[in-house]
Design a protein around this motif. Sequence first.
Motif, PDB file in Angstrom:
ATOM      1  N   SER A  43       0.830  -1.213   0.000  1.00 22.36           N
ATOM      2  CA  SER A  43       0.000   0.000   0.000  1.00 22.36           C
ATOM      3  C   SER A  43       0.861   1.258   0.000  1.00 22.36           C
ATOM      4  O   SER A  43       0.538   2.257  -0.666  1.00 22.36           O
ATOM      5  N   LEU A  44       1.969   1.225   0.756  1.00 21.83           N
ATOM      6  CA  LEU A  44       2.875   2.376   0.769  1.00 21.83           C
ATOM      7  C   LEU A  44       3.422   2.644  -0.632  1.00 21.83           C
ATOM      8  O   LEU A  44       3.489   3.795  -1.086  1.00 21.83           O
ATOM      9  N   ASP A  45       3.816   1.579  -1.315  1.00 20.00           N
ATOM     10  CA  ASP A  45       4.364   1.723  -2.668  1.00 20.00           C
ATOM     11  C   ASP A  45       3.299   2.241  -3.637  1.00 20.00           C
ATOM     12  O   ASP A  45       3.559   3.150  -4.442  1.00 20.00           O
ATOM     13  N   LEU A  46       2.100   1.683  -3.555  1.00 15.48           N
ATOM     14  CA  LEU A  46       1.020   2.115  -4.452  1.00 15.48           C
ATOM     15  C   LEU A  46       0.600   3.552  -4.167  1.00 15.48           C
ATOM     16  O   LEU A  46       0.298   4.321  -5.090  1.00 15.48           O
ATOM     17  N   PHE A  47       0.587   3.939  -2.888  1.00 14.60           N
ATOM     18  CA  PHE A  47       0.232   5.313  -2.541  1.00 14.60           C
ATOM     19  C   PHE A  47       1.280   6.287  -3.099  1.00 14.60           C
ATOM     20  O   PHE A  47       0.948   7.380  -3.582  1.00 14.60           O
ATOM     21  N   ALA A  48       2.552   5.865  -3.060  1.00 17.78           N
ATOM     22  CA  ALA A  48       3.608   6.685  -3.651  1.00 17.78           C
ATOM     23  C   ALA A  48       3.406   6.812  -5.159  1.00 17.78           C
ATOM     24  O   ALA A  48       3.634   7.883  -5.747  1.00 17.78           O
ATOM     25  N   GLN A  49       2.969   5.728  -5.797  1.00 17.87           N
ATOM     26  CA  GLN A  49       2.685   5.776  -7.233  1.00 17.87           C
ATOM     27  C   GLN A  49       1.495   6.697  -7.525  1.00 17.87           C
ATOM     28  O   GLN A  49       1.489   7.406  -8.534  1.00 17.87           O
ATOM     29  N   MET A  50       0.490   6.666  -6.642  1.00 16.93           N
ATOM     30  CA  MET A  50      -0.643   7.582  -6.810  1.00 16.93           C
ATOM     31  C   MET A  50      -0.152   9.032  -6.792  1.00 16.93           C
ATOM     32  O   MET A  50      -0.528   9.840  -7.646  1.00 16.93           O
ATOM     33  N   ARG A  51       0.710   9.341  -5.833  1.00 17.18           N
ATOM     34  CA  ARG A  51       1.221  10.704  -5.736  1.00 17.18           C
ATOM     35  C   ARG A  51       2.075  11.061  -6.958  1.00 17.18           C
ATOM     36  O   ARG A  51       2.055  12.207  -7.421  1.00 17.18           O
ATOM     37  N   ALA A  52       2.789  10.100  -7.492  1.00 19.28           N
ATOM     38  CA  ALA A  52       3.662  10.358  -8.640  1.00 19.28           C
ATOM     39  C   ALA A  52       2.890  10.518  -9.945  1.00 19.28           C
ATOM     40  O   ALA A  52       3.466  10.877 -10.976  1.00 19.28           O
ATOM     41  N   GLY A  53       1.593  10.244  -9.911  1.00 16.84           N
ATOM     42  CA  GLY A  53       0.787  10.407 -11.118  1.00 16.84           C
ATOM     43  C   GLY A  53       0.696   9.180 -11.983  1.00 16.84           C
ATOM     44  O   GLY A  53       0.343   9.267 -13.165  1.00 16.84           O
ATOM     45  N   ASP A  54       1.017   8.012 -11.421  1.00 16.25           N
ATOM     46  CA  ASP A  54       1.014   6.779 -12.205  1.00 16.25           C
ATOM     47  C   ASP A  54      -0.382   6.175 -12.373  1.00 16.25           C
ATOM     48  O   ASP A  54      -0.537   5.205 -13.129  1.00 16.25           O
ATOM     49  N   PHE A  55      -1.360   6.698 -11.661  1.00 11.91           N
ATOM     50  CA  PHE A  55      -2.734   6.184 -11.772  1.00 11.91           C
ATOM     51  C   PHE A  55      -3.633   7.235 -12.410  1.00 11.91           C
ATOM     52  O   PHE A  55      -3.483   8.441 -12.172  1.00 11.91           O
ATOM     53  N   LYS A  56      -4.580   6.762 -13.194  1.00 15.14           N
ATOM     54  CA  LYS A  56      -5.611   7.653 -13.726  1.00 15.14           C
ATOM     55  C   LYS A  56      -6.689   7.855 -12.662  1.00 15.14           C
ATOM     56  O   LYS A  56      -6.768   7.104 -11.686  1.00 15.14           O
ATOM     57  N   GLU A  57      -7.503   8.851 -12.869  1.00 20.27           N
ATOM     58  CA  GLU A  57      -8.596   9.124 -11.928  1.00 20.27           C
ATOM     59  C   GLU A  57      -9.521   7.917 -11.860  1.00 20.27           C
ATOM     60  O   GLU A  57      -9.921   7.364 -12.895  1.00 20.27           O
ATOM     61  N   GLY A  58      -9.851   7.482 -10.653  1.00 19.89           N
ATOM     62  CA  GLY A  58     -10.763   6.362 -10.458  1.00 19.89           C
ATOM     63  C   GLY A  58     -10.096   5.012 -10.427  1.00 19.89           C
ATOM     64  O   GLY A  58     -10.746   4.003 -10.105  1.00 19.89           O
ATOM     65  N   GLU A  59      -8.791   4.947 -10.739  1.00 14.49           N
ATOM     66  CA  GLU A  59      -8.110   3.644 -10.764  1.00 14.49           C
ATOM     67  C   GLU A  59      -7.677   3.188  -9.375  1.00 14.49           C
ATOM     68  O   GLU A  59      -7.525   1.989  -9.148  1.00 14.49           O
ATOM     69  N   ALA A  60      -7.454   4.119  -8.460  1.00 13.51           N
ATOM     70  CA  ALA A  60      -7.021   3.747  -7.113  1.00 13.51           C
ATOM     71  C   ALA A  60      -7.401   4.838  -6.130  1.00 13.51           C
ATOM     72  O   ALA A  60      -7.399   6.033  -6.470  1.00 13.51           O
ATOM     73  N   VAL A  61      -7.723   4.421  -4.920  1.00  9.99           N
ATOM     74  CA  VAL A  61      -7.995   5.363  -3.821  1.00  9.99           C
ATOM     75  C   VAL A  61      -7.331   4.814  -2.574  1.00  9.99           C
ATOM     76  O   VAL A  61      -6.981   3.628  -2.496  1.00  9.99           O
TER      77      VAL A  61
END
Length: 559
Positions: free
Chosen positions: A157-175
């Motif tokens: 989750s820490l890694d994925l949250f960092a990816q969210m912040r980095a812009g690696d996810f589109k809107e709606g793909e992860a919360v």
Amino acid sequence: MSDTTKSKNDFIREIIAEDLESGKHATTITRFPPEPNGYLHIGHAKAICLNFGIARENAGSGARCHLRFDDTNPEKEEVEYVESIKEDVAWLGFDWGGHLYYASDYFEFFHDCAVALIEKGLAYVDEQTPEQIKETRGNLQTPGTPSPYRDRPVAESLDLFAQMRAGDFKEGEAVLRAKIDMASSNMVMRDPVIYRVIHSPHHNTGDAWCIYPMYDFAHPLEDAHEHITHSLCTLEFEIHRPFYDWVIEHCPVPARPRQIEFARLNLTYTVMSKRKLLTLVKEGHVEGWDDPRMPTLSGLRRRGVPPEAIVKFCERIGITKFNGTTDVALLEFEIRDFLNREAQRRMAVLDPVKVVLENYEEGRSEEVDVVNNPEKPEEGSRKVKLGRELWIERDDFMEDPPRKFFRLGPDRHVRLRGGYIIKCVGFEKGEDGEITEIRCEYLPDTVGRDAPEGVQCKAAIHWVSAEFGAEAEVRLYDRLFTEEDPDGAEGGFVSVLNPESKQTVMARVEPSLAGVEPEWRCQFERLGYFVADRRDHVPGERPVFNRTVGLRDSWAKKK
């Protein structure tokens, strides 16, 4: 406890007084935290008066109130709204004393708190679709279904949250969701979303962030960061309080604010939803957020409502824990009460018909004294020019007047305000049968004197000189809706818009009115209270006046 606090004596002030007396808090820090996604309305005035009022009442202990913008949703927020909110708060007479804050200034702090929750195993990145998350939350009868990602490893989750912040996810793909209790009877506690991806520039932080905290997560953290002692919210946030307290308990915060709920303001003939007000603006039902028919503070200001009357109204309705609806007539009463005391009187004729004084020499004119404000004799009188021809209100003359009609009619006398007694000796009609001109004679030596013996004169009417008066655009505003509860209208609130909420007439006004500054308020004698429009009125060039409120409640008669 101050004398002012004692006199108001509501449950919130009692709690604050007890906290100060017990030593729980050395001072009181409140906040007014609007979202800059629309203009403030009269409902916000209640919260403004409460939060800033408490700080003012407890100033001796160093109390203060913060103005904070809850700007966590860049898709709906604009700088225009930020500036309008600051202007409205100041207009009501409150000062944040340098304590102006933005939630967006705390984005790094919010992020660190979210990371802390993940590290504690109290938050996780969920890759379900928004529809799946909504479906698996359950309902009041059915518990929620845990996400398949609920127990993913902390490191993941820490890694994925960092990816969210980095812009690696589109809107709606992860919360990011808090891990609380999917079977809770309180739906708010069923693993609420606390961060989402939004690829939109922010008015304050630009493109620095593409993840934004949800309001329910950011709000308690903002309060804690600012060391707020009492977080005052309306009753709809009561169900959110357990999550507020949960965030405070589990995040690394420097203070522990207390949330207290009170009843919001609901008014008859009014909608209080920013979403609905935005609909009125976008669909062109009104002429903008500051349309004088709108319940926005900028609309009320443009309509000529004194800020003092709004503050007094908020004090009168008080603070309770029970939702109800206040009659808008109470607000109108406070407006009339203030303006009756404070507003000077001027003469204007909205539906003019010409009067010719046949025995008054052509080319002659004179000045007569007219009182400025009967409620304040110390404000004296003014000189108003009178000539041979003048305008009066059409309904101040009747061809066949009933017994209790004391104004002008054939062979009847009436006094011109501050001027002579006149007598109708004839009148002219147009082809449509409407009176086009009234012929009168004036009685010499009757200015400021009683009627001569044998002359019955029981009324005085306002007037404007045809030669010396000015023409002005006058906008007659009324309530925006025809139904007491527009929100409950069968066809929706738009279906009960009042088609007569704005009428425009070209009026004749006494000369001084053409030169007043925008926002100058007065009573048009016998007609109502009016204000020079703050946008369209141009002194000496384009006089424009808005009706604030009538002299009495005309809707009471309709009821």
